[in-house]
Design an enzyme around this catalytic site. Structure first.
Site, PDB file in Angstrom:
ATOM      1  N   ASP A   1     -83.707 -13.442  44.579  1.00 26.98           N
ATOM      2  CA  ASP A   1     -82.429 -12.941  44.075  1.00 26.98           C
ATOM      3  C   ASP A   1     -82.723 -11.876  43.028  1.00 26.98           C
ATOM      4  O   ASP A   1     -83.176 -12.193  41.918  1.00 26.98           O
ATOM      5  CB  ASP A   1     -81.620 -14.095  43.473  1.00 26.98           C
ATOM      6  CG  ASP A   1     -80.436 -13.615  42.657  1.00 26.98           C
ATOM      7  OD1 ASP A   1     -79.899 -12.539  42.985  1.00 26.98           O
ATOM      8  OD2 ASP A   1     -80.055 -14.303  41.684  1.00 26.98           O
ATOM      9  N   GLY A  22     -81.555  -9.420  40.385  1.00 24.81           N
ATOM     10  CA  GLY A  22     -80.447  -9.069  39.506  1.00 24.81           C
ATOM     11  C   GLY A  22     -80.842  -7.960  38.557  1.00 24.81           C
ATOM     12  O   GLY A  22     -81.989  -7.507  38.533  1.00 24.81           O
ATOM     13  N   THR A  34     -81.141  -8.068  35.355  1.00 26.70           N
ATOM     14  CA  THR A  34     -81.985  -8.510  34.237  1.00 26.70           C
ATOM     15  C   THR A  34     -83.241  -9.225  34.723  1.00 26.70           C
ATOM     16  O   THR A  34     -84.330  -9.001  34.193  1.00 26.70           O
ATOM     17  CB  THR A  34     -81.194  -9.454  33.311  1.00 26.70           C
ATOM     18  OG1 THR A  34     -80.035  -8.773  32.835  1.00 26.70           O
ATOM     19  CG2 THR A  34     -82.036  -9.884  32.123  1.00 26.70           C
ATOM     20  N   GLY A  57     -70.672  -7.056  45.862  1.00 30.14           N
ATOM     21  CA  GLY A  57     -72.026  -7.410  45.438  1.00 30.14           C
ATOM     22  C   GLY A  57     -72.605  -8.557  46.242  1.00 30.14           C
ATOM     23  O   GLY A  57     -71.941  -9.578  46.455  1.00 30.14           O
ATOM     24  N   ASP A 111     -74.750 -10.662  45.407  1.00 30.39           N
ATOM     25  CA  ASP A 111     -74.854 -11.886  44.610  1.00 30.39           C
ATOM     26  C   ASP A 111     -73.568 -12.704  44.660  1.00 30.39           C
ATOM     27  O   ASP A 111     -73.602 -13.937  44.784  1.00 30.39           O
ATOM     28  CB  ASP A 111     -75.237 -11.559  43.169  1.00 30.39           C
ATOM     29  CG  ASP A 111     -74.319 -10.523  42.517  1.00 30.39           C
ATOM     30  OD1 ASP A 111     -73.576  -9.819  43.235  1.00 30.39           O
ATOM     31  OD2 ASP A 111     -74.351 -10.412  41.277  1.00 30.39           O
ATOM     32  N   THR A 153     -75.875 -10.361  33.775  1.00 35.21           N
ATOM     33  CA  THR A 153     -75.773  -9.079  33.105  1.00 35.21           C
ATOM     34  C   THR A 153     -74.306  -8.646  33.027  1.00 35.21           C
ATOM     35  O   THR A 153     -73.835  -8.145  32.014  1.00 35.21           O
ATOM     36  CB  THR A 153     -76.602  -8.019  33.852  1.00 35.21           C
ATOM     37  OG1 THR A 153     -77.945  -8.495  34.009  1.00 35.21           O
ATOM     38  CG2 THR A 153     -76.628  -6.711  33.078  1.00 35.21           C
TER      39      THR A 153
END
Length: 268
Positions: free
Chosen positions: A6, A8, A10, A105, A107, A130
């Site tokens: 995953d 992301g 950050t 997105g 995610d 984030t």
């Protein structure tokens, strides 16, 4: 065991999943300086640390385009097989009622897939990373909308960077909402402010839907915020990885096809 990645803004969260169970997780700091070799080495180190000799394949969810291909190449190098990637060669199996489903997105969609396996619609999913996002799944199990707001750490950092007399603070228990010093006041504003945002967004979504829904929270920061929310919220820290594991199982035919030996014409 399969490898879930995953990516992301950050962190890159690496997980090992077997029979729907999360065996381990590891984190890599997201950076534009990471090369394919760096990503491969760091994932290999996480596997070694967890005594995993080799994964049978891997699946990627990414909101950072410049790292997507590097993670795919890392999976190829570590497993000998092509990766499944959300948004490229993965059938989500969910109806997405958005203006442009391809722009949602990865995610948020994977969170929804993971939640569908454990919770009965309707539900809201708050993912505090984030950015702070909320995904809305209606009674029919359709992905009907989103809310996106600045993340907790973005807000904290902005205060310290833009306000000369405000210090950097840690995300800690603020105690009473009515504070007696600057640091406590900042913690109070961040913690209670984000909790009130989550409660307020949920209430307004319920008004718009015409009914209430279960609320699920994920993302590492959620754990610090949801104790101060007035709504009951189910904390599920591994929702994203579980969603990737579900998509892996659902897309085995696509995966087998993408990794099948290519036919070579006679005489070539």
């Amino acid at each position: 065991m399969i490898l879930t990645i995953d990516i992301g803004n950050t962190n890159i969260v690496v997980g090992g999943i077997e029979n729907g169970r999360v065996l381990f997780t590891g984190r890599i700091k997201t950076s534009h300086k990471l090369t394919t070799g760096d990503v491969t080495y760091k994932i290999k180190s996480i596997l070694k640390q967890n005594e995993v000799p080799k994964a049978e394949g891997g699946i990627v969810s990414s909101v950072v385009p410049y790292l997507t291909g590097k993670a795919e190449k890392a999976i190829r190098q570590l497993t000998g097989k092509k990766a499944l990637t959300v948004g490229k060669n993965v059938d989500l199996g969910i109806e997405i009622l958005m203006d442009n489903p391809n722009k949602v997105g990865a995610d948020m969609l994977v969170d929804a897939i993971g939640a569908m396996q454990k919770y009965k619609p309707p539900f809201l999913i708050f993912d505090l990373g984030t950015a702070s996002t909320c995904s809305v799944i209606d009674k029919e199990g359709r992905y009907v909308g989103t809310v996106i707001a600045p993340g907790v750490y973005i807000s904290m950092n902005a205060m310290s960077e833009r306000c000369a007399k405000l210090p950097r603070i840690k995300l800690e228990n603020p105690g009473s909402i009515i504070s007696k010093n600057t640091k406590q006041s900042m913690r109070s504003g961040i913690i209670y402010g984000n909790a009130a945002m989550m409660d307020g967004i949920a209430d307004r979504i319920f008004d718009e839907l015409g009914y209430e829904a279960q609320i699920i929270a994920t993302g590492g920061i959620s754990r610090a915020i949801i104790p101060y929310c007035r709504h009951n919220m189910e904390y599920d820290p591994d929702l994203m990885l579980k969603g990737l594991a579900v998509l892996w199982e659902k897309n085995q035919k696509n995966y087998a096809f993408s990794n099948a030996p290519k036919a070579v014409a006679a005489g070539v």
